[in-house]
Design a protein around this motif. Structure first.
Motif, short mmCIF file in Angstrom:
data_model
loop_
_atom_site.label_atom_id
_atom_site.label_comp_id
_atom_site.label_asym_id
_atom_site.label_seq_id
_atom_site.Cartn_x
_atom_site.Cartn_y
_atom_site.Cartn_z
N VAL A 111 -35.54 32.63 2.95
CA VAL A 111 -34.56 32.28 3.67
C VAL A 111 -34.05 33.53 4.31
CG1 VAL A 111 -32.39 31.32 3.86
CG2 VAL A 111 -34.14 29.93 2.23
N LEU A 112 -33.95 34.58 3.55
CA LEU A 112 -33.33 35.67 3.90
C LEU A 112 -34.31 36.51 4.88
CD1 LEU A 112 -31.13 38.16 4.04
CD2 LEU A 112 -32.16 39.11 2.00
N ALA B 82 -35.63 37.91 10.13
CA ALA B 82 -36.46 37.96 11.16
C ALA B 82 -36.09 37.27 12.70
CB ALA B 82 -38.08 37.32 10.87
N ALA B 83 -35.26 36.29 12.19
CA ALA B 83 -34.58 35.61 13.69
C ALA B 83 -33.57 36.42 14.30
CB ALA B 83 -34.10 34.37 13.26
N LEU B 84 -32.87 37.35 13.44
CA LEU B 84 -31.74 37.95 14.03
C LEU B 84 -32.31 38.89 14.68
CD1 LEU B 84 -28.92 39.03 14.18
CD2 LEU B 84 -29.29 40.10 12.06
N LEU B 85 -33.29 39.81 14.17
CA LEU B 85 -33.88 41.01 14.69
C LEU B 85 -34.64 40.63 16.16
CD1 LEU B 85 -35.23 43.03 11.72
CD2 LEU B 85 -32.91 43.10 12.76
N GLN B 86 -35.29 39.48 16.19
CA GLN B 86 -35.89 38.93 17.30
C GLN B 86 -35.16 38.48 18.19
OE1 GLN B 86 -39.74 39.30 16.77
NE2 GLN B 86 -39.63 39.42 18.92
N SER B 87 -33.87 38.41 18.00
CA SER B 87 -32.93 37.83 19.00
C SER B 87 -32.64 38.98 20.00
CB SER B 87 -31.80 37.17 18.29
OG SER B 87 -30.84 38.26 17.92
#
Length: 216
Positions: free
Chosen positions: A15-16, A21-26
């Motif tokens: 989950v982390l 990954a989603a945070l950085l890819q944003s």
């Protein structure tokens, strides 16, 4: 547009890992090129993708973060590693710096601190909090014995810049403090690294602090 910062993530909690990954890819200037669940996968992804930055959890099954850092250091890898950890152990902090980590962010810190740390280490700077930097670097500088010899070759301006680097100041802040351009700071740093044999800002900080401690 410049190339985005290529990042590999290593964390055994799915989950982390996926949330990170989603945070950085944003971020428009980031590209997550791989996500590992353990140390072995992290090393494989670094070898495969040659990322600019590795965001690394310390405690994972199999090969942990310490072993990953040790392997990368022995291999002479140029990836800039940021340790993302929940540990509050000062000994852990000293170990990761000795093994070549260029930043440390606590899992309880705000996400903006990690984003800033990634950008800093990608630019060749260090990303430690003032408290961690001061305590860890002073411990490590006590073991440094070559500072006086190599620092003796520096000009007065180069010594000034070295002391400011040891205080954790960034290039733009050094430029402002000395009333010179940031490009001039970068040129001085290239000369300083060449004269002292320092690989990067961390090596230079240790040499400088070693000299200060001997002079005290």
């Amino acid at each position: 547009m410049p190339n985005p910062i290529a990042i590999v993530i290593a964390d055994d909690h799915a989950v982390l890992r996926e949330s990170l990954a989603a945070l950085l890819q944003s971020q428009a200037d980031f590209e997550v090129v791989g996500a590992a669940a353990n140390g072995e996968e992290a090393l494989q992804l670094v070898q495969q993708h040659h990322p600019d930055v590795l965001v690394l959890d310390l405690f994972m099954p199999g090969s942990d973060g310490f072993e990953v850092l040790r392997t990368l250091d022995h291999a002479g890898s140029r990836v800039a590693s940021i340790v993302l950890t929940g540990s509050d152990s000062h000994d852990d902090y000293v170990r990761v710096v000795r093994l070549g980590a260029r930043g440390l962010v606590l899992k309880g810190d705000a996400p903006q601190k990690l984003l800033a740390a990634i950008r800093m280490v990608a630019e060749g700077e260090l990303a430690f909090s003032n408290e961690v930097a001061e305590s860890v670097l002073n411990v490590m500088a006590a073991d440094t014995h070559s500072g006086l010899t190599s620092m003796g070759r520096l000009s007065e301006r180069e010594r000034q810049i070295s002391y400011l680097v040891a205080r954790g100041m960034k290039n733009r802040d050094i430029a402002s403090d000395l009333k010179i351009s940031e490009n001039t700071v970068k040129r001085h740093l290239q000369s300083i690294f060449s004269k002292t044999g320092s690989r990067d800002r961390l090596d230079l900080a240790l040499l400088t602090l070693g000299e200060i401690n001997k002079a005290a």
